[in-house]
Structures are given as C-alpha cells and as structure tokens.
Write an enzyme that holds these catalytic residues in place. Sequence first.
Site, PDB file in Angstrom:
ATOM      1  CB  ILE A 288      21.156  -3.370 -36.642  1.00  0.00           C
ATOM      2  CG1 ILE A 288      21.729  -2.926 -35.291  1.00  0.00           C
ATOM      3  CG2 ILE A 288      22.180  -4.138 -37.468  1.00  0.00           C
ATOM      4  CD1 ILE A 288      20.725  -2.341 -34.338  1.00  0.00           C
TER       5      ILE A 288
ATOM      6  NE  ARG B 282      17.239   3.216 -37.336  1.00  0.00           N
ATOM      7  CZ  ARG B 282      16.683   2.715 -38.452  1.00  0.00           C
ATOM      8  NH1 ARG B 282      16.208   1.498 -38.473  1.00  0.00           N
ATOM      9  NH2 ARG B 282      16.610   3.454 -39.536  1.00  0.00           N
TER      10      ARG B 282
ATOM     11  CB  SER C 108      25.066  -4.522 -49.838  1.00  0.00           C
ATOM     12  OG  SER C 108      24.043  -5.472 -50.086  1.00  0.00           O
ATOM     13  NE  ARG C 109      28.108 -12.152 -50.024  1.00  0.00           N
ATOM     14  CZ  ARG C 109      27.981 -12.527 -48.765  1.00  0.00           C
ATOM     15  NH1 ARG C 109      26.801 -12.433 -48.179  1.00  0.00           N
ATOM     16  NH2 ARG C 109      29.007 -12.988 -48.080  1.00  0.00           N
TER      17      ARG C 109
ATOM     18  CE  LYS D 291      21.551  -7.800 -29.875  1.00  0.00           C
ATOM     19  NZ  LYS D 291      20.395  -8.610 -30.347  1.00  0.00           N
TER      20      LYS D 291
END
Length: 337
Positions: free
Chosen positions: A28, A31, A49-50, A110
């Site tokens: 997501i 996008r 990011s990890r 969400k």
Amino acid sequence: MTTLPTSRVRDPRDAPVLRWGILGPGWIAHRFVESLAARTGQRVMAVASRNRDRAESFAHTHSIDAAFDSYDALLAWADVDIVYVATPHTEHHACALAALAAGKHVLVEKPLGVDAAQAAEIGAAATRAGLFAGEAMWTKFLPKFDVVQQIIDIGMLGPVRTVLADHGEHFTPDHRIYDPALAGGPLLDLGTYVAGFAYSVLGVPTTVAAIGQPANEHINGQVSAVLADSRGNQAVLNTTMLTNTPTTATVCGEDGILEIAGPFFMPGPFTVSLRNGTVLTYAEDPGTQVDGLHYAAVDAARCIADGRTESAVHPVVDAVRTLAIIDEMRAQLGISV
C-alpha cells in the site's frame, strides 16, 4: 431533481505541500507514493523499514532521498512534516503515537487502530499535542463519495431504509491476511469498507447481529452482519477472504435507489434510479488506489495549513465508530485481535 450534485473536492495540486515520511515500505505504501507523485505536488522525503534493504529498494524505486533502518530514525529527522503509517495493522497504534510524540503529524493507513480504543487514543494524543491525526480511509475522500454523501444528505433518495454492501477477495494462505499475529482475517482489511459505508449512511447502529465462518483453526474467513439504527433501518453487510464477491454497494430509499458498481470503494460510476422513473448516472472511469489514495493526503495538508488536528471529511470519531462496529462483530463471534 434532474441532475446530480457536483463534487466539491478541490484540485489535489492546489493543496499546500508537505514533506512526507513513510513508515513501512509495503504494497500500500508503493501505491500511496505513486499516487502522490502522479496527482499532487506533495514531496516524499524519506522511508523507514526495520529491514535496510527494503527501505533502500523502496527509496530507489520512488527516487526518495533518505532511507532509514528504524522508525525512530525517520521520526527524528527534521525534514519530515508528516508521517504516513503503512505498517501492519498491529503496529499502527504504536507508530502513530511515536510519530505524535516526535512532533510529527500523522496519516495512518486504515484501520486507524486494531480496535476503537486504540483509534480513540491516537485521536486524543493528537489533540493534546496540537498535531494532525487521520485515518487514510481513502474511499471517503474520493470525489464520487462526496457526491454520494450529498445525495443522502439532501434527501434525494427519501428516507433511507436499506443499505447493502459487500467486499470479498480471495486470498491464498501465504498472504499476510492469514497471519493471526498480524490481526489476520477479513474484517480489518476488507470489512472496514462495508462497515464504514453503512455507518456513513445510517450512522451509529443500535443493533449489530453477526455470523462468521472460520478460514482455519486460527482466524475468521467470512463475516456477514445486519446492522439497524434506532428507527429500524437496516444495513446488510458481507466481507470475506475466501472468495471474490461483486463488491457492490446499494442505498435504498423510499424515493430512489443508489447503486455503486464494484468495486464500490474505488473511483468509478454509480447510478441513481428515482421512483418517478428518472435515472441519473455519475460518469467516472473505473480507477485503482493510485487514482485515489492521494485525496486523503491533500486533505491532511489542507487541515494542517488551517491549524486543524483532524479532517472534516473523515474525523477521528468516524474511524472510532466504524471500529466499534467491527469490535462488536468480533465480540459476537469470539474473534480476538
């Protein structure tokens, strides 16, 4: 009436420009960044990011200058105004609170939290900090849904008695939606659309009655529910990850029916058929997330420029109340987060 209302959604390129940071370089997030780049003047400055390789790959793909291997490092960076949280659901709450504590505005993919209590806590923290917090329930920000809401608000359909909505997609067991540790099951991924749609039309239900079907011994695979408001008007909802469904939505009033073709939650057309024989069509080419995710972002940018801590289109209370509906469904079915 012989015409539909006109969408009041403004040109996304007219919004004040914010510097964005991305937490979580998943599907997501790709996008979302594509949508910002194609439709707005917003600037994505950093991704975290990890896993450093994932962050650097995402940054390279989208020509982003900075990639971090921890969320805290991004949140400490002065060149970010607002954070888009695109982590797994189970991390939304912690990431949103951390962003607010770091002085960053936050837009959370969400669901805002895994339950209503988490969503309310995020909203309260934003209010205390004087910062913006919002849920990127992108459907509500689309131009077509502004028209839908106007149709309902002005009473074009007459008193609404019935709402029908479904969202089903078939997923294979290797998808994260099957992982119970990541709040798997259809409700938080797909069910938010149908529950949110019903709430936007009928308001807070006084009755929720749900039945479910397991996907396996660990998680739920399908939920159907009937919601009723204080006057007995009803919504009939289904969400499933076991099969594809038409993903349509219908609002039925005494004077007319509004039918949204599937997938109802994306850009696309809908039809209003009035009892007097008039048929009106909202003409819009079908679209995808890239055609619509940016609307929530530019709404956030305008809110922040105006000094507001939440959206008027989709305030935090709407996210909380939608999650409360889902909480009740889970409670009835014995589903734990």
